[in-house]
Scaffold this motif. Structure first.
Motif, PDB file in Angstrom:
ATOM      1  N   SER A   1     -14.334  -6.822  45.246  1.00  9.74           N
ATOM      2  CA  SER A   1     -14.821  -6.379  46.550  1.00  9.74           C
ATOM      3  C   SER A   1     -13.672  -6.365  47.538  1.00  9.74           C
ATOM      4  O   SER A   1     -13.102  -7.415  47.843  1.00  9.74           O
ATOM      5  CB  SER A   1     -15.933  -7.308  47.064  1.00  9.74           C
ATOM      6  N   LEU A   2     -13.331  -5.194  48.015  1.00 10.62           N
ATOM      7  CA  LEU A   2     -12.228  -5.093  48.972  1.00 10.62           C
ATOM      8  C   LEU A   2     -12.500  -5.933  50.213  1.00 10.62           C
ATOM      9  O   LEU A   2     -11.675  -6.729  50.639  1.00 10.62           O
ATOM     10  CB  LEU A   2     -12.012  -3.631  49.368  1.00 10.62           C
ATOM     11  N   SER A   3     -13.687  -5.777  50.795  1.00  8.24           N
ATOM     12  CA  SER A   3     -14.026  -6.487  52.027  1.00  8.24           C
ATOM     13  C   SER A   3     -14.318  -7.957  51.786  1.00  8.24           C
ATOM     14  O   SER A   3     -14.174  -8.782  52.680  1.00  8.24           O
ATOM     15  CB  SER A   3     -15.242  -5.836  52.691  1.00  8.24           C
ATOM     16  N   GLY A   4     -14.752  -8.281  50.577  1.00  5.16           N
ATOM     17  CA  GLY A   4     -15.169  -9.649  50.294  1.00  5.16           C
ATOM     18  C   GLY A   4     -16.504  -9.984  50.915  1.00  5.16           C
ATOM     19  O   GLY A   4     -16.969 -11.124  50.843  1.00  5.16           O
ATOM     20  N   SER A   5     -17.137  -8.984  51.514  1.00  7.72           N
ATOM     21  CA  SER A   5     -18.409  -9.199  52.212  1.00  7.72           C
ATOM     22  C   SER A   5     -19.542  -8.359  51.642  1.00  7.72           C
ATOM     23  O   SER A   5     -20.578  -8.216  52.280  1.00  7.72           O
ATOM     24  CB  SER A   5     -18.237  -8.868  53.701  1.00  7.72           C
ATOM     25  N   THR A   6     -19.336  -7.797  50.452  1.00  7.47           N
ATOM     26  CA  THR A   6     -20.376  -6.978  49.834  1.00  7.47           C
ATOM     27  C   THR A   6     -21.505  -7.877  49.363  1.00  7.47           C
ATOM     28  O   THR A   6     -21.331  -8.683  48.448  1.00  7.47           O
ATOM     29  CB  THR A   6     -19.811  -6.181  48.644  1.00  7.47           C
ATOM     30  N   LEU A   7     -22.660  -7.734  49.978  1.00  2.00           N
ATOM     31  CA  LEU A   7     -23.785  -8.640  49.735  1.00  2.00           C
ATOM     32  C   LEU A   7     -24.165  -8.698  48.263  1.00  2.00           C
ATOM     33  O   LEU A   7     -24.357  -9.784  47.696  1.00  2.00           O
ATOM     34  CB  LEU A   7     -24.986  -8.204  50.581  1.00  2.00           C
TER      35      LEU A   7
ATOM     36  N   PHE B   1     -17.511  -7.855  34.544  1.00  2.00           N
ATOM     37  CA  PHE B   1     -16.975  -7.401  35.817  1.00  2.00           C
ATOM     38  C   PHE B   1     -18.124  -6.943  36.713  1.00  2.00           C
ATOM     39  O   PHE B   1     -19.017  -6.223  36.266  1.00  2.00           O
ATOM     40  CB  PHE B   1     -15.994  -6.232  35.622  1.00  2.00           C
ATOM     41  N   PHE B   2     -18.083  -7.377  37.978  1.00  2.00           N
ATOM     42  CA  PHE B   2     -19.104  -6.989  38.944  1.00  2.00           C
ATOM     43  C   PHE B   2     -18.463  -6.253  40.111  1.00  2.00           C
ATOM     44  O   PHE B   2     -17.413  -6.650  40.620  1.00  2.00           O
ATOM     45  CB  PHE B   2     -19.838  -8.216  39.487  1.00  2.00           C
TER      46      PHE B   2
ATOM     47  N   THR C   1     -22.436  -8.018  45.496  1.00  2.00           N
ATOM     48  CA  THR C   1     -21.434  -8.654  44.643  1.00  2.00           C
ATOM     49  C   THR C   1     -21.394 -10.164  44.856  1.00  2.00           C
ATOM     50  O   THR C   1     -21.323 -10.935  43.890  1.00  2.00           O
ATOM     51  CB  THR C   1     -20.039  -8.053  44.908  1.00  2.00           C
ATOM     52  N   VAL C   2     -21.459 -10.595  46.098  1.00  2.00           N
ATOM     53  CA  VAL C   2     -21.471 -12.032  46.390  1.00  2.00           C
ATOM     54  C   VAL C   2     -22.699 -12.688  45.777  1.00  2.00           C
ATOM     55  O   VAL C   2     -22.620 -13.774  45.181  1.00  2.00           O
ATOM     56  CB  VAL C   2     -21.434 -12.280  47.914  1.00  2.00           C
ATOM     57  N   ASP C   3     -23.841 -12.021  45.877  1.00  2.00           N
ATOM     58  CA  ASP C   3     -25.081 -12.556  45.316  1.00  2.00           C
ATOM     59  C   ASP C   3     -25.001 -12.663  43.792  1.00  2.00           C
ATOM     60  O   ASP C   3     -25.417 -13.666  43.200  1.00  2.00           O
ATOM     61  CB  ASP C   3     -26.262 -11.670  45.723  1.00  2.00           C
TER      62      ASP C   3
END
Length: 279
Positions: free
Chosen positions: A183-189, A133-134, A191-193
Motif C-alpha cells: 500500500s503506497l499510502s499505508g492507509s488503504t482500509l 500478497f495483499f 489492506t490494513v484489515d
C-alpha cells in the motif's frame, strides 16, 4: 473556495484539539497533501481520531476526501509555477523530465532500504510455508506482479484481487505463513484489515509502503519503505509502482541467492512451461 479560507471560516467552531490540526494545515506547505493520517496527527500533536473529526467538522467525509480537496486546491498553483511547470520551462523536454523523476524515485527507494530488514524479509519468506500478497487498486497489480516473479524462481505464492477471496485467504493463514501487504499510502482500509486478520491467525506480516508512520505499519511485523509519493490526483503513478517493484525484485534476488542452482532450474522450467504459448 480556497481550502485555507474554508478552514479559517470553520476555525472558531472547532474544538481545541481540532484547532491544532487546523493550525498546522494553515501554516503547512504543499507537502501536506503527501502526508498520511498518522503523520499529520503526529505533526499536529493530536491523535488520528482527532484528524478524522477535524475533516468531518469542515465538511469532508474523511481524511482521503480532505486530501483530494487539498490536491485540487494546490493544482492550479502548480500549473502556474510549480514543479511541473518549472520542468517544462527548463527545456520543454518532457520525456527527459519524466526520466529524471523516475530515476530519482528509484534512487530514493534504494536509499530508504534498510538492508537488515530486507535480509530479514528474505529469510522469513524463504522459510515460509505459505506466502500471500495483499493489495488493492494499483498495489493489487503489484501483488500480481510479485506472484508472477516468485513463480519464475520456483517460489509458491498467491495474490488475489477479489476482496471476498482475499478476506477468506487472510483468515486461513497461520503460524509459519507470511502475509505481504502492499500500500503506497499505508492507509488503504482493505489492506490494513486483511493484514490484521492474517496476523491474528499467527502469520508474519510484512508491509511495503511509502509512509513510515501510517496505519499499515501498526499491524506489520516488518516494514520496507518505498519512494514515489503521489497526490490524490496522481493515483496509480508509474513511479510509485516502480518503487514497489524494485523492492519486490530485491526480495526475489535475495531468495534466488539462497540456492542458485535451484533458481536456475526453476527459471528454465517455468520458461519452458510458457514457451509454447509464444510465436
Amino acid at each position: 473556495m480556497d481550502l485555507k479560507l474554508k478552514v479559517s471560516s470553520y476555525y472558531p467552531s472547532l474544538t481545541k484539539s481540532e484547532q491544532k490540526v487546523a493550525d498546522y494545515m494553515l501554516n503547512a506547505s504543499e507537502d501536506i497533501m503527501y502526508r498520511s493520517v498518522t503523520e499529520l496527527a503526529d505533526l499536529s500533536g493530536v491523535g488520528e481520531t482527532t484528524v478524522m473529526r477535524f475533516c468531518r467538522a469542515i465538511g469532508f467525509k474523511g481524511y482521503q476526501d480532505f486530501k483530494l480537496a487539498l490536491a485540487q486546491d494546490y493544482s492550479p498553483r502548480r500549473q502556474a509555477g510549480g514543479r511541473d511547470a518549472q520542468g517544462a520551462e527548463d527545456d520543454g523536454d518532457y520525456p527527459a523530465l519524466v526520466y529524471r523523476e523516475l530515476t530519482s524515485i528509484l534512487s530514493d527507494t534504494m536509499s530508504l532500504i534498510d538492508r537488515s530488514k530486507l535480509n530479514e524479509a528474505v529469510r522469513r519468506i524463504h522459510e515460509a510455508s505459505y506466502l500471500q500478497f495483499f493489495g488493492v487498486g494499483t498495489s493489487g497489480l503489484t501483488a500480481l506482479d510479485a506472484k508472477n516473479r516468485m513463480l519464475r524462481i520456483g517460489r509458491r505464492a498467491e495474490a488475489i484481487t477479489d476482496a471476498h477471496i482475499q478476506a477468506m485467504m487472510a483468515v486461513t493463514m497461520g503460524l509459519g505463513d507470511v502475509a505481504v501487504g502492499i500500500s503506497l499510502s499505508g492507509s488503504t482500509l482493505d489492506t490494513v484489515d486483511l493484514l490484521t486478520k492474517a496476523r491474528q491467525q499467527g502469520a508474519y506480516v510484512i508491509a511495503l509502503t511509502n509512509y513510515a508512520k501510517s496505519p499499515i505499519t501498526s499491524v506489520a511485523d516488518l516494514v520496507l519503505l518505498t519512494a514515489g509519493k503521489e497526490s490524490p490526483l496522481e493515483g496509480g503513478s508509474i513511479g510509485a509502482k516502480m518503487s514497489q517493484l524494485l523492492v519486490i525484485d530485491l526480495i526475489c534476488e535475495g531468495l534466488a541467492r539462497h540456492d542458485l542452482s535451484y533458481t536456475r532450474e526453476m527459471r528454465e522450467r517455468t520458461a519452458k512451461a510458457v514457451i509454447e504459448r509464444i510465436y
